[in-house]
Design an enzyme around this catalytic site. Structure first.
Site, PDB file in Angstrom:
ATOM      1  CE  LYS A   1      -4.414  -1.752   1.492  1.00 19.83           C
ATOM      2  NZ  LYS A   1      -5.473  -1.837   2.502  1.00 19.83           N
TER       3      LYS A   1
ATOM      4  NE  ARG B   1      -8.055  -8.640   0.798  1.00 24.29           N
ATOM      5  CZ  ARG B   1      -7.755  -7.794  -0.195  1.00 24.29           C
ATOM      6  NH1 ARG B   1      -6.809  -6.874  -0.031  1.00 24.29           N
ATOM      7  NH2 ARG B   1      -8.400  -7.857  -1.340  1.00 24.29           N
TER       8      ARG B   1
END
Length: 277
Positions: A222, A256
């Protein structure tokens, strides 16, 4: 002990597990357009399972900031054939369906998926909570304000950690009243959050244990990781592993990720650390 019931199989997540990401969207932030035919999909899932993924999270709607909104029809046409394909190719697979739409969630559960992963925690479909209760499946609720199209305009908090805990406590209470047993929280790194909010949540992730449900950490590649380092998403694997390790030390139950092997290794090292006096 935290365990969740997936297709009648009890999965103990107090020993952390990995959820491999399968994006079948043309515009996902990291791997958009990569898995767009049966061969590449099966090969990627085979790889993630062999590397130690317990769950595979299948998504057909890109939720990156400012992503293009697609219709329910288009999402269903993208995702249902993939769910059917994977259920046939991997009969024991534990599939999570990444959608905020109750009808799509139900269709995918009926075809073999066993977890619903909802970025909107029921906010974008008023029928989602009752659908989850009816299907009696584990439900991942993520914190986000607004929608993927406008979420980065909604980044104000009194105290981000307290605000997100309060948000979850209300949602969990609603779900419990409907009889939902298996609830997992995801603080939503990068969703309606500024850089400092993301790092506050990561630093204080252990406080979410007060909710008495498992915690999922979705940090993989991210912008909170690659932007401060002035690198690209493709170069952010090392930063992802560091962030995942911090999340594990602070109590994450599920990671995840795009990169399963490295996440499994992080779990093994942290578990070794926890098991010594």
């Amino acid at each position: 002990m935290f365990s969740i019931n997936c297709n009648g199989k009890l999965i103990d997540v107090s020993s952390p597990k990995v959820m491999g990401i399968l994006n079948i969207t043309p515009d996902s932030f990291f791997d958009g357009g990569k898995y767009n035919n049966p061969q590449s999909i099966v090969k990627q899932v085979e790889k993630m399972l062999s590397e130690g993924a317990t769950f595979i999270d299948v998504g057909a709607y890109s939720s990156r900031p400012g992503a293009k909104h697609i219709s329910e029809k288009e999402e269903k046409e993208r995702i249902l054939p993939v769910i059917k394909l994977l259920a046939k190719e991997f009969p024991q697979i534990l599939m999570s369906i990444d959608t905020f739409r109750s009808e799509i969630a139900e269709a995918c559960i009926n075809e073999g998926a066993c977890i619903i992963n909802d970025i909107s925690a029921g906010n974008m479909d008023e029928n989602m909570f009752t659908t989850v209760a009816k299907l009696n499946v584990p439900y991942i609720i993520m914190h986000m304000k607004g929608t993927p199209q406008n979420m980065q305009k909604n980044c104000s908090y009194n105290h981000v950690v307290n605000d997100v805990i309060f948000y979850f406590s209300k949602k969990i209470n609603e779900l419990r009243l409907l009889g939902v047993n298996d609830i997992i929280t995801d603080v939503g790194f990068g969703f309606s959050k500024k850089l400092e909010h993301n790092y506050k949540l990561l630093k204080h992730l252990e406080l979410f244990k007060s909710l008495e449900v498992p915690t999922l950490a979705g940090l993989s590649r991210k912008s909170m990781l690659f932007k401060p380092l002035e690198i690209t998403q493709k170069e952010a694997l090392n930063a992802t592993t560091i962030a995942n390790t911090i999340a594990l030390l602070n109590g994450a139950n599920i990671l995840r990720v795009h990169d399963v092997k490295e996440a499994v290794e992080a779990i093994k090292i942290v578990e070794l650390l926890k098991n010594v006096e």
